[in-house]
Design a protein around this motif. Structure first.
Motif, short mmCIF file in Angstrom:
data_model
loop_
_atom_site.label_atom_id
_atom_site.label_comp_id
_atom_site.label_asym_id
_atom_site.label_seq_id
_atom_site.Cartn_x
_atom_site.Cartn_y
_atom_site.Cartn_z
N SER A 167 -38.87 7.93 -53.89
CA SER A 167 -38.40 6.55 -54.52
C SER A 167 -37.50 6.58 -55.58
CB SER A 167 -39.47 5.41 -54.42
OG SER A 167 -40.31 5.99 -55.62
N ASN A 168 -37.69 7.61 -56.26
CA ASN A 168 -36.62 7.91 -57.41
C ASN A 168 -35.23 8.86 -57.16
OD1 ASN A 168 -38.04 6.08 -59.35
ND2 ASN A 168 -39.55 7.87 -59.21
N LEU A 169 -35.25 9.21 -55.77
CA LEU A 169 -34.13 9.93 -55.30
C LEU A 169 -33.33 9.21 -54.65
CD1 LEU A 169 -36.46 13.00 -54.42
CD2 LEU A 169 -35.03 12.85 -56.46
N ASN A 170 -32.24 9.97 -54.17
CA ASN A 170 -31.22 9.41 -53.11
C ASN A 170 -31.60 9.84 -51.68
OD1 ASN A 170 -29.08 8.63 -51.46
ND2 ASN A 170 -27.43 9.22 -53.20
N ILE A 171 -32.25 8.89 -51.13
CA ILE A 171 -32.71 9.26 -49.81
C ILE A 171 -31.77 8.52 -48.71
CG2 ILE A 171 -34.55 9.08 -48.15
CD1 ILE A 171 -35.03 10.97 -50.48
N ARG A 172 -31.15 9.03 -47.86
CA ARG A 172 -30.19 8.45 -46.94
C ARG A 172 -30.70 8.70 -45.38
NH1 ARG A 172 -24.58 10.38 -48.62
NH2 ARG A 172 -25.77 12.35 -48.87
N ILE A 173 -30.63 7.78 -44.60
CA ILE A 173 -30.84 7.98 -43.14
C ILE A 173 -29.50 7.47 -42.43
CG2 ILE A 173 -32.25 7.34 -40.99
CD1 ILE A 173 -34.74 6.83 -43.13
N ASP A 174 -28.81 8.36 -41.94
CA ASP A 174 -27.61 8.23 -41.12
C ASP A 174 -26.78 7.34 -42.04
OD1 ASP A 174 -28.51 9.26 -38.73
OD2 ASP A 174 -29.39 7.28 -37.73
N GLY A 175 -26.63 7.70 -43.23
CA GLY A 175 -25.58 7.36 -44.18
C GLY A 175 -26.04 6.11 -45.07
N ALA A 176 -27.14 5.58 -44.53
CA ALA A 176 -27.56 4.25 -45.26
C ALA A 176 -28.89 4.54 -46.42
CB ALA A 176 -28.43 3.65 -44.33
N SER A 177 -28.62 4.32 -47.57
CA SER A 177 -29.64 4.48 -48.69
C SER A 177 -30.83 3.65 -48.39
CB SER A 177 -28.86 4.23 -50.07
OG SER A 177 -27.66 5.19 -50.09
N GLN A 178 -31.96 4.56 -48.74
CA GLN A 178 -33.13 3.71 -48.66
C GLN A 178 -33.49 3.35 -50.25
OE1 GLN A 178 -34.50 3.55 -45.47
NE2 GLN A 178 -32.40 4.36 -45.16
N GLY A 179 -34.20 2.07 -50.08
CA GLY A 179 -34.54 1.16 -51.43
C GLY A 179 -35.75 1.77 -51.77
N ARG A 180 -36.27 1.24 -52.59
CA ARG A 180 -37.75 1.51 -53.37
C ARG A 180 -38.70 0.94 -52.19
NH1 ARG A 180 -39.07 3.23 -58.44
NH2 ARG A 180 -37.51 3.57 -59.65
N ASN A 181 -39.90 1.57 -52.25
CA ASN A 181 -41.04 1.19 -51.35
C ASN A 181 -41.89 0.08 -52.03
OD1 ASN A 181 -40.40 2.74 -49.30
ND2 ASN A 181 -41.52 4.36 -50.51
N LEU A 182 -42.08 -1.36 -51.64
CA LEU A 182 -42.83 -2.27 -52.27
C LEU A 182 -44.47 -2.04 -52.44
CD1 LEU A 182 -40.92 -5.37 -51.00
CD2 LEU A 182 -40.55 -4.16 -52.91
N PHE A 183 -45.06 -1.19 -51.57
CA PHE A 183 -46.08 -0.91 -51.41
C PHE A 183 -46.50 0.40 -50.88
CE2 PHE A 183 -50.52 -1.41 -49.22
CZ PHE A 183 -51.10 -1.70 -50.57
N GLN A 184 -47.50 1.03 -51.22
CA GLN A 184 -47.79 2.48 -50.93
C GLN A 184 -47.72 2.72 -49.33
OE1 GLN A 184 -48.25 5.02 -52.61
NE2 GLN A 184 -49.16 6.54 -51.28
N HIS A 185 -48.16 1.85 -48.53
CA HIS A 185 -48.12 2.27 -47.31
C HIS A 185 -47.13 1.21 -46.49
CE1 HIS A 185 -51.88 4.10 -47.95
NE2 HIS A 185 -52.34 3.02 -48.56
N ARG A 186 -45.90 1.06 -47.03
CA ARG A 186 -45.16 0.08 -46.32
C ARG A 186 -43.58 0.82 -46.69
NH1 ARG A 186 -47.77 -2.81 -42.84
NH2 ARG A 186 -49.51 -4.26 -44.00
N GLY A 187 -43.14 1.19 -45.46
CA GLY A 187 -41.59 1.52 -45.24
C GLY A 187 -41.42 2.90 -45.99
N ALA A 188 -42.38 3.64 -45.95
CA ALA A 188 -42.05 4.94 -46.49
C ALA A 188 -41.27 6.00 -45.50
CB ALA A 188 -43.43 5.90 -47.01
N THR A 189 -40.57 6.92 -46.28
CA THR A 189 -39.94 7.91 -45.49
C THR A 189 -40.78 8.61 -44.33
OG1 THR A 189 -38.29 7.91 -47.22
CG2 THR A 189 -37.88 9.49 -45.47
N GLY A 190 -42.19 9.06 -44.64
CA GLY A 190 -43.06 9.61 -43.87
C GLY A 190 -43.24 9.13 -42.83
N GLY A 191 -42.79 7.74 -42.42
CA GLY A 191 -43.30 7.02 -41.11
C GLY A 191 -42.09 7.54 -39.96
N MET A 192 -41.14 8.25 -40.47
CA MET A 192 -40.17 8.56 -39.74
C MET A 192 -40.51 9.43 -38.30
SD MET A 192 -36.58 9.24 -41.92
CE MET A 192 -35.80 9.91 -40.31
N ASP A 193 -40.13 9.26 -37.15
CA ASP A 193 -40.46 10.17 -36.15
C ASP A 193 -39.88 11.59 -36.18
OD1 ASP A 193 -41.41 11.38 -33.59
OD2 ASP A 193 -41.99 9.17 -32.93
N ALA A 194 -40.51 12.82 -36.21
CA ALA A 194 -39.91 14.14 -36.19
C ALA A 194 -39.09 14.26 -34.97
CB ALA A 194 -40.61 15.13 -36.51
#
Length: 205
Positions: A86-113
């Motif tokens: 959450s303190n890095l520059n994480i981008r998915i298809d060029g779109a920057s990802q913001g901070r996660n509001l909760f531990q189990h919401r919107g994490a990058t780990g939820g992406m499908d491999a």
């Protein structure tokens, strides 16, 4: 006085006849890698597919600069050289990802491999990467219909089912895609159900 003078002349003659000493050393080769070649590292997605990667932890497990914490994909957190994602520059298809509001919401780990086309990990500071670039960045590029469809088969589908014995996990995914002229459509749905996992000594956690 005469004796001392003669001794000096003799010594001078001895030193003059001594052969020169030659010291030979091995050649030293110095090489360097351009900075541009060390900034980005491509993750081997083919190897991840051969390893039957079920989540992002499986995809990134061979990256030495990335550490992964947490259990299930919703609770996973990625650390790039000790800095949380959450303190890095994480981008998915060029779109920057913001901070996660909760531990189990919107994490990058939820992406499908199965939807990944390319993953690039940059560990060096890069001010041109935008906010968070000083700590490094992780860039994800996903598949689209043009990547899956072929010239003779513009419409198709993929199905995947997997099972994990450690937590009795059952996962499934279905992908449909089609090309329509210069446009394409891709629909993907996936799900996973897990139970309490067993530790090495057989205890359920």
């Amino acid at each position: 006085g005469t004796f001392i003078t003669g001794w000096l002349v003799c010594a001078s003659s001895v030193f003059a006849e001594a052969p020169p000493v030659v010291v030979e050393e091995d050649a030293m080769e110095v090489s360097a890698t351009p900075l541009e070649e060390t900034r980005g590292r491509q993750v081997d997605l083919d190897q991840a597919q051969r390893n039957l990667a079920m989540d992002m932890a499986d995809v990134l497990r061979d990256e030495p600069a990335i550490q992964i914490g947490g259990g299930t994909r919703n609770a996973q957190r990625f650390y790039l050289r000790g800095i949380e994602a959450s303190n890095l520059n994480i981008r998915i298809d060029g779109a920057s990802q913001g901070r996660n509001l909760f531990q189990h919401r919107g994490a990058t780990g939820g992406m499908d491999a199965d939807l990944l086309k390319a993953v690039t990990v940059e560990t060096l500071p890069a001010s041109d990467q935008g906010g968070g670039g000083l700590g490094g960045s992780i860039t994800f590029e996903t598949l689209d219909a043009q990547d899956l469809a072929t010239g003779d088969r513009p419409v198709g589908a993929r199905l995947k089912v997997s099972h994990g014995s450690v937590d009795d996990a059952i996962a499934g995914a279905a992908t449909g895609y089609g090309l329509y002229g210069n446009s394409g459509l891709l629909v993907h749905i996936s799900g996973v159900n897990t139970e309490d996992y067993s530790s090495g000594d057989g205890d359920e956690v």
